[in-house]
Design an enzyme around this catalytic site. Structure first.
Site, PDB file in Angstrom:
ATOM      1  N   LYS A 238       0.900  -1.362  -0.036  1.00 28.80           N
ATOM      2  CA  LYS A 238      -0.013  -0.035   0.089  1.00 28.80           C
ATOM      3  C   LYS A 238       0.874   1.381  -0.095  1.00 28.80           C
ATOM      4  CE  LYS A 238      -3.931  -2.361   2.163  1.00 28.80           C
ATOM      5  NZ  LYS A 238      -4.466  -2.781   3.457  1.00 28.80           N
TER       6      LYS A 238
ATOM      7  N   GLN B 138      -4.715  -1.017   9.706  1.00 27.18           N
ATOM      8  CA  GLN B 138      -4.688  -2.486   8.980  1.00 27.18           C
ATOM      9  C   GLN B 138      -5.489  -3.308   9.853  1.00 27.18           C
ATOM     10  OE1 GLN B 138      -3.580  -3.358   5.878  1.00 27.18           O
ATOM     11  NE2 GLN B 138      -4.355  -5.348   6.409  1.00 27.18           N
TER      12      GLN B 138
ATOM     13  N   ASP C  18     -11.305   3.211   3.751  1.00 22.99           N
ATOM     14  CA  ASP C  18     -11.605   1.753   3.799  1.00 22.99           C
ATOM     15  C   ASP C  18     -13.120   1.867   3.691  1.00 22.99           C
ATOM     16  OD1 ASP C  18      -9.969  -0.041   3.722  1.00 22.99           O
ATOM     17  OD2 ASP C  18      -9.368  -0.265   5.896  1.00 22.99           O
TER      18      ASP C  18
END
Ligand code: NDP
Length: 294
Positions: A54, A98, A121
């Site tokens: 990422k 995460q 997200d």
């Protein structure tokens, strides 16, 4: 029939290129450099790889990447304090924590502490609610990637029968909402569904997000259907090497579907590309700038 392979890797490369052009435009025209902060707690090896990818992709797109690596013993209060700092940092437009987090930290408390505007997200309850009610949500990256591939393949999805297998908050449910928004007739199947083969057999679109290796048999697929396989399952081969398979029995499904995503090389690469896309969207919304069309 032999299904066309939907090349997620090539699609993601095009999408990333597109994002890089948007970023260049934002820098030039608005002096705005989108920034993504990624927070990882602990040493989970798979998460370490995702986070590294990422960060690399973020930088390659010309955006700022802020990496926060915290030890596994980090307390929930410490993590929430970092999220608060990032919420208030004007250089940070997107925040990704995460998952999974260590067991002593309540994931929902952390997700819901992220500013909805920076929730790239799309997991915050406000964004889930906006998506469900047709508002301007941040859309979770994996379902967004699936939708982009479906629209690229099929064009207008209106009226099609879609079956989503899996009802998680991060894949199944938002996928179903997106397909509903595209005017599909949507069925969401899960572990209590009776007669899954019959449910799948009527679908023009099958999205599999179960997490069980090759559980969906090729012979269940309707002739000509479009199959999006979200599953990522690691199997060890007799030669000792690991291999990745999806939730769909690929070889069988290939002989019936019209098009299918492979694993690896299908949905996976699209997820990171959509994260970058969401970061640009978040930056533009926060600055009241129209998203550049490139
Ligand atoms: P979850 O474990 O959260 O959800 C799995 C879903 O599958 C549940 O809704 C469960 O039903 C359903 N299910 C389990 N067994 C069956 C069965 N026998 N028949 C029908 N449904 C069943 O998984 P996620 O949604 O997080 O992930 C799904 C898969 O997608 C995983 O392989 C994951 O690795 C992969 N993934 C891939 C991503 C990518 O970037 N490509 C990103 C995210 C996930 P119930 O609710 O009843 O328990």
């Amino acid at each position: 029939m032999t299904a066309d392979i939907i090349d997620g890797k090539a699609f993601a490369a095009r999408l990333k290129e597109n994002v890089a052009q948007q970023v260049a435009h934002l820098k030039e025209q608005h002096n705005l450099t989108p920034g993504l902060a990624v927070v990882i707690v602990g040493e989970d090896p798979a998460s370490q790889i995702y986070v590294r990818n990422k960060n690399k992709s973020t930088r390659e797109a010309g955006m700022n990447s802020f990496e926060h690596r915290l030890p596994a013993e980090t307390t929930q209060e410490e993590l929430l304090a970092l999220v608060d700092t990032l919420n208030n940092d004007p250089a940070v437009h997107g925040i990704l924590v995460q998952l999974p987090l260590p067991g002593h930290i309540e994931e929902n408390a952390v997700i819901d502490a992220i500013s909805p505007a920076k929730d790239v997200d799309g997991f915050h309850v406000i964004n889930a609610g906006l998506l469900a009610t047709g508002g301007n949500a941040m859309i979770p990256c994996t379902p967004l990637g699936c939708l982009l591939m479906l629209k690229d393949r099929l064009g207008d999805l209106s009226g099609l029968e879609a079956v989503v297998i899996g009802r998680s908050n991060i894949v199944g449910k938002p996928m179903a909402q997106l397909l509903l928004k595209e005017n599909c007739t949507v069925t969401v199947a899960h572990s209590r569904t009776r007669d899954l083969p019959q449910v799948i057999g009527r679908a023009d679109i099958v999205v599999a997000a179960v997490g069980r290796p090759e559980m969906i048999q090729g012979e269940w697929i309707k002739e000509g259907a479009t199959v999006i396989d979200v599953g990522i399952n690691r199997l060890s081969s007799p030669d000792g090497k690991n291999r990745l398979v999806g939730d769909v029995e690929f070889e069988g499904a290939r002989t019936r579907a019209g098009a299918i995503t492979p694993v690896p090389g299908g949905v996976g690469p699209m997820t990171i590309a959509c994260l970058l896309k969401n970061t640009v969207t978040a930056a533009c919304r926060q600055h009241g700038v129209t998203e550049p069309e490139v």
